[in-house]
Design a protein around this motif. Structure first.
Motif, PDB file in Angstrom:
ATOM      1  N   ALA A  61      -8.732 -50.721 -36.599  1.00 13.92           N
ATOM      2  CA  ALA A  61      -8.140 -52.048 -36.791  1.00 13.92           C
ATOM      3  C   ALA A  61      -8.951 -53.150 -36.132  1.00 13.92           C
ATOM      4  O   ALA A  61      -8.792 -54.326 -36.484  1.00 13.92           O
ATOM      5  CB  ALA A  61      -6.700 -52.063 -36.246  1.00 13.92           C
ATOM      6  N   SER A  62      -9.825 -52.810 -35.200  1.00 18.66           N
ATOM      7  CA  SER A  62     -10.599 -53.846 -34.513  1.00 18.66           C
ATOM      8  C   SER A  62     -11.528 -54.594 -35.458  1.00 18.66           C
ATOM      9  O   SER A  62     -11.831 -55.767 -35.249  1.00 18.66           O
ATOM     10  CB  SER A  62     -11.408 -53.230 -33.363  1.00 18.66           C
ATOM     11  OG  SER A  62     -10.560 -52.786 -32.326  1.00 18.66           O
ATOM     12  N   VAL A  63     -11.989 -53.918 -36.517  1.00 17.56           N
ATOM     13  CA  VAL A  63     -12.933 -54.542 -37.429  1.00 17.56           C
ATOM     14  C   VAL A  63     -12.249 -55.598 -38.300  1.00 17.56           C
ATOM     15  O   VAL A  63     -12.910 -56.448 -38.896  1.00 17.56           O
ATOM     16  CB  VAL A  63     -13.627 -53.475 -38.298  1.00 17.56           C
ATOM     17  CG1 VAL A  63     -14.754 -54.064 -39.125  1.00 17.56           C
ATOM     18  CG2 VAL A  63     -14.184 -52.360 -37.415  1.00 17.56           C
ATOM     19  N   ALA A  96      -5.629 -61.017 -30.535  1.00 20.71           N
ATOM     20  CA  ALA A  96      -4.499 -60.657 -29.675  1.00 20.71           C
ATOM     21  C   ALA A  96      -4.159 -59.173 -29.807  1.00 20.71           C
ATOM     22  O   ALA A  96      -3.751 -58.522 -28.831  1.00 20.71           O
ATOM     23  CB  ALA A  96      -3.278 -61.510 -30.033  1.00 20.71           C
ATOM     24  N   TYR A  97      -4.370 -58.624 -31.011  1.00 17.23           N
ATOM     25  CA  TYR A  97      -4.016 -57.238 -31.281  1.00 17.23           C
ATOM     26  C   TYR A  97      -4.890 -56.245 -30.519  1.00 17.23           C
ATOM     27  O   TYR A  97      -4.550 -55.057 -30.406  1.00 17.23           O
ATOM     28  CB  TYR A  97      -4.111 -56.988 -32.780  1.00 17.23           C
ATOM     29  CG  TYR A  97      -3.443 -55.740 -33.279  1.00 17.23           C
ATOM     30  CD1 TYR A  97      -2.178 -55.361 -32.841  1.00 17.23           C
ATOM     31  CD2 TYR A  97      -4.062 -54.942 -34.238  1.00 17.23           C
ATOM     32  CE1 TYR A  97      -1.569 -54.223 -33.323  1.00 17.23           C
ATOM     33  CE2 TYR A  97      -3.460 -53.801 -34.738  1.00 17.23           C
ATOM     34  CZ  TYR A  97      -2.210 -53.444 -34.273  1.00 17.23           C
ATOM     35  OH  TYR A  97      -1.598 -52.314 -34.755  1.00 17.23           O
ATOM     36  N   GLU A  98      -5.988 -56.706 -29.968  1.00 16.86           N
ATOM     37  CA  GLU A  98      -6.805 -55.816 -29.149  1.00 16.86           C
ATOM     38  C   GLU A  98      -6.044 -55.301 -27.931  1.00 16.86           C
ATOM     39  O   GLU A  98      -6.422 -54.300 -27.327  1.00 16.86           O
ATOM     40  CB  GLU A  98      -8.081 -56.544 -28.711  1.00 16.86           C
ATOM     41  CG  GLU A  98      -9.089 -56.779 -29.835  1.00 16.86           C
ATOM     42  CD  GLU A  98      -9.546 -55.485 -30.481  1.00 16.86           C
ATOM     43  OE1 GLU A  98     -10.224 -54.687 -29.811  1.00 16.86           O
ATOM     44  OE2 GLU A  98      -9.215 -55.269 -31.669  1.00 16.86           O
ATOM     45  N   CYS A  99      -4.937 -55.963 -27.591  1.00 13.35           N
ATOM     46  CA  CYS A  99      -4.132 -55.512 -26.449  1.00 13.35           C
ATOM     47  C   CYS A  99      -3.575 -54.113 -26.671  1.00 13.35           C
ATOM     48  O   CYS A  99      -3.167 -53.450 -25.708  1.00 13.35           O
ATOM     49  CB  CYS A  99      -2.995 -56.494 -26.180  1.00 13.35           C
ATOM     50  SG  CYS A  99      -1.712 -56.493 -27.461  1.00 13.35           S
ATOM     51  N   ARG A 100      -3.558 -53.648 -27.933  1.00 12.44           N
ATOM     52  CA  ARG A 100      -3.047 -52.294 -28.173  1.00 12.44           C
ATOM     53  C   ARG A 100      -3.918 -51.249 -27.508  1.00 12.44           C
ATOM     54  O   ARG A 100      -3.500 -50.102 -27.329  1.00 12.44           O
ATOM     55  CB  ARG A 100      -2.973 -52.028 -29.684  1.00 12.44           C
ATOM     56  CG  ARG A 100      -4.323 -51.773 -30.322  1.00 12.44           C
ATOM     57  CD  ARG A 100      -4.289 -51.865 -31.832  1.00 12.44           C
ATOM     58  NE  ARG A 100      -5.577 -51.509 -32.421  1.00 12.44           N
ATOM     59  CZ  ARG A 100      -6.650 -52.282 -32.430  1.00 12.44           C
ATOM     60  NH1 ARG A 100      -6.603 -53.478 -31.882  1.00 12.44           N
ATOM     61  NH2 ARG A 100      -7.776 -51.860 -32.990  1.00 12.44           N
ATOM     62  N   ASN A 101      -5.159 -51.618 -27.144  1.00 10.15           N
ATOM     63  CA  ASN A 101      -6.067 -50.692 -26.473  1.00 10.15           C
ATOM     64  C   ASN A 101      -5.972 -50.776 -24.951  1.00 10.15           C
ATOM     65  O   ASN A 101      -6.691 -50.058 -24.254  1.00 10.15           O
ATOM     66  CB  ASN A 101      -7.506 -50.979 -26.917  1.00 10.15           C
ATOM     67  CG  ASN A 101      -7.692 -50.769 -28.408  1.00 10.15           C
ATOM     68  OD1 ASN A 101      -7.227 -49.777 -28.972  1.00 10.15           O
ATOM     69  ND2 ASN A 101      -8.353 -51.723 -29.068  1.00 10.15           N
ATOM     70  N   THR A 105       4.724 -56.727 -23.710  1.00 10.10           N
ATOM     71  CA  THR A 105       5.015 -58.054 -24.246  1.00 10.10           C
ATOM     72  C   THR A 105       3.806 -58.619 -24.977  1.00 10.10           C
ATOM     73  O   THR A 105       3.942 -59.243 -26.041  1.00 10.10           O
ATOM     74  CB  THR A 105       5.457 -58.995 -23.111  1.00 10.10           C
ATOM     75  OG1 THR A 105       6.647 -58.468 -22.498  1.00 10.10           O
ATOM     76  CG2 THR A 105       5.762 -60.392 -23.637  1.00 10.10           C
ATOM     77  N   GLU A 106       2.620 -58.431 -24.431  1.00 13.47           N
ATOM     78  CA  GLU A 106       1.412 -58.894 -25.117  1.00 13.47           C
ATOM     79  C   GLU A 106       1.284 -58.225 -26.492  1.00 13.47           C
ATOM     80  O   GLU A 106       0.906 -58.861 -27.482  1.00 13.47           O
ATOM     81  CB  GLU A 106       0.177 -58.596 -24.264  1.00 13.47           C
ATOM     82  CG  GLU A 106       0.077 -59.478 -23.024  1.00 13.47           C
ATOM     83  CD  GLU A 106      -1.040 -59.059 -22.094  1.00 13.47           C
ATOM     84  OE1 GLU A 106      -1.558 -57.927 -22.275  1.00 13.47           O
ATOM     85  OE2 GLU A 106      -1.390 -59.839 -21.190  1.00 13.47           O
TER      86      GLU A 106
END
Length: 605
Positions: free
Chosen positions: A401-403, A285-290, A265-266
């Protein structure tokens, strides 16, 4: 195999294993509900079986740890119980559950099979084997185990629920509906079954019907977080990210989700934040992919500190490609800006799939480009950069993508013209001469599908039959860019549509991506869905038309592709009707063909 040998192997695997999402989001089979685990908790010491008496405290502690989501410790205790007596089916089963939750798929499979051999009458083992096979995309195997479980436990909803979900993922929608319809007739108060029926509707792009079934599930169980999640996912697939965010946040706020479902969900929230253009929030928020609990996460074997927003000036950093090949290209939109941010004292190394090395090295000549490689260990992808040896000279590493959260926090941060990749000029000249042989007309490269056209993915692509009128556009010369199995479609275009799609000789469209970039910028236009080829084309500055889903997340809420100034998007209002998008593209294409091949936008080769 001796106990000692087995224990050493498993212990080594436990040391290396990351956490992983162990369960499809709509499956029933949660460890907390497991009959095997309940059996242990109800057990009273049997003094006549000394080995069982010694193993039982270990198994009980393992069960408690599983229910606390402490899978590594649970697996270690389970292994100790197995070492007391390798013929304890219950110990093997509990250990298998812990290993499965931990993500050590091959070892979990061995333990499940051992438990099944010792206790073939235990239905839950068949269910767990089915769940594991499902997660490994072995749909036929999963279906077999779920059908056995259904026969053994005809009154349990988890059997038809899981069976229907596998049939859905196989694209056998009618069969899935029949299984669920029969189960709901007997269990009308099962929120789980109504929810799963919604997922079948969703995969058929019957979004309103899907939401009706999700809402029925919520009437039966108002705190069913996965139903809120699924409504959000449904609306996001339609491109309605603002609506999706409300439902996804409701799912999260309930606070009753297992860790793996919470991670899903995140991630969905992050995607909708990106899709709605809220970049100031989205990239963090997209850091949750890790998060290793997220099912799509990639694990990395990189002996460096991961960059977490520290100043980049003067630093040496490794950025590693992630997700699909097209995503690697898209994320490198920020490559030149990253080099500028590092400054003359800094240094950039880029890890990409080997097929991209030549193109990326030419495009970023001041960076070092190396290959990354990914191996699958127990069904978990593990990525590294095997050719790097001077690790002690680096300051940080980061998934590519983190950058973006440092360099692309606003739409204004994206380039407004040209491409950021540099095709081989000699090959560009070669393709100019080859294309000239095809005669006059707007030379248009075409692709229409993905190599991986699963039931879940196919809804994002306009069916080939709907290309018929477009392919007949006057003044257009079609050039094939579709890799993979496409001969049947090309033959059909010629025989049924009366259209020739030319095959260019001497190029491997799948693997020779450097030459592909050169061909793309030589064409007057490239058209197709958002995939590796169209990303390379647009990234190289080729004029590119994307036939894409409505308000997909890479549009960043703009309706276009800020990543690629030379790209234009043609998207339908709804994903279940591609005809308007195809009509709009056909009318636009007719205009371009009328103008002739001089219509290249500024920045294209």
């Amino acid at each position: 195999m001796t106990d000692a040998t087995q224990n050493t192997t498993l212990d080594q695997a436990l040391d290396a294993a990351p956490l992983a999402n162990p369960m499809p989001a709509d499956a029933l089979g949660d460890a907390a509900k497991s009959q095997a685990l309940k059996t242990v908790l109800r057990y009273k010491n049997n003094k006549s079986d000394d080995k069982l008496r010694k193993a039982m405290p270990l198994m009980k502690r393992a069960v408690r740890l599983i229910n606390e989501e402490k899978y590594r410790e649970a697996a270690q205790l389970g292994l100790q119980a197995v070492n007391i007596d390798e013929n304890l089916a219950l110990a093997c089963h509990i250990t298998a559950i812990a290993l499965d939750k931990l993500g050590v798929a091959s070892l979990a499979l061995g333990m499940y099979e051992r438990a099944l051999q010792l206790s073939p009458e235990e239905p839950e083992i068949y269910q767990n084997l089915g769940l594991l096979a499902w997660r490994m995309d072995l749909y036929d195997v999963a279906e077999k185990f779920f059908r056995i479980f259904c026969r053994m436990m005809p009154n349990h909803v988890e059997g038809p629920n899981n069976l229907a979900c596998v049939l859905r993922d196989k694209g056998e929608f009618e069969s899935a509906i029949e299984v669920l319809r029969a189960a709901i007739y007997e269990n009308q108060e099962s929120s789980l079954l109504w929810n799963s029926l919604g997922t079948v509707m969703m995969e058929q792009t019957e979004f309103d019907n899907a939401v009706l079934f999700y809402e029925q599930a919520l009437q039966l169980e108002p705190n069913l977080a996965r139903a809120y999640h699924n409504i959000g996912y449904c609306r996001a697939t339609e491109g309605r990210h603002d609506v999706a965010l409300d439902y996804l946040q409701k799912a999260l706020d309930l606070g009753v989700m297992p860790a793996n479902e919470r991670a899903e969900t995140e991630h969905a929230i992050a995607i909708s934040l990106i899709g709605s253009g809220q970049l100031d929030k989205a990239w963090d928020a997209y850091e949750c992919r890790n998060n290793p609990r997220y099912g799509g996460a990639t694990s990395y074997s990189i002996p460096l500190k991961q960059w977490d927003g520290e100043p980049l000036e003067g630093k040496k950093i490794l950025v590693v490609g992630e997700q699909g090949l097209g995503d690697e290209v898209m994320f490198l939109n920020m490559g030149h800006d990253l080099i500028d941010r590092l400054g003359p004292e800094g240094s950039l190394t880029i890890g990409v799939v080997p097929r991209l090395e030549a193109l990326m090295q030419r495009s970023f000549p001041t960076a070092k480009v190396t290959k990354h490689s990914t191996v699958r260990s127990n069904a978990i992808p593990l990525r590294g950069c095997p050719l790097i040896t001077d690790w002690d000279t680096y300051d940080f590493w980061a998934p590519m993508a983190s950058v973006l959260r440092a360099l692309r926090t606003d739409i204004k941060d994206f380039p407004t013209e040209g491409g950021f990749l540099t095709p081989d000029p000699e090959r560009v000249e070669h393709w100019k001469s080859e294309l000239a042989k095809l005669g006059p007309g707007l030379k248009t490269g075409i692709l229409w599908k993905s190599m991986l056209m699963t039931a879940k993915r196919s809804k994002y692509y306009s069916p080939f039959t709907q290309w018929k009128d477009t392919l007949k556009t006057e003044g257009v010369v079609w050039v094939n860019l579709q890799y993979g199995e496409c001969a049947e479609d090309i033959e059909r275009a010629e025989k049924e549509f009366g259209v020739k799609i030319h095959q260019m000789e001497g190029i491997n469209l799948k693997d020779d991506l450097d030459d592909l970039a050169a061909l793309c910028v030589t064409l007057d236009l490239v058209v197709g869905p958002m995939n590796a080829t169209t990303n390379i084309a647009a990234g190289s500055g080729a004029r590119t038309a994307i036939i894409g889903a409505p308000n997909a997340w890479p549009y960043l809420g703009t309706g276009e592709l800020p990543w690629y100034p030379t790209a234009k998007v043609f998207a339908p209002d709804t994903i279940n009707n591609w005809k308007p998008a195809m009509k709009n593209f056909r009318e636009w294409l007719t205009e371009q063909a009328t103008k002739g091949s001089d219509a290249k936008v500024k920045g294209a080769a």
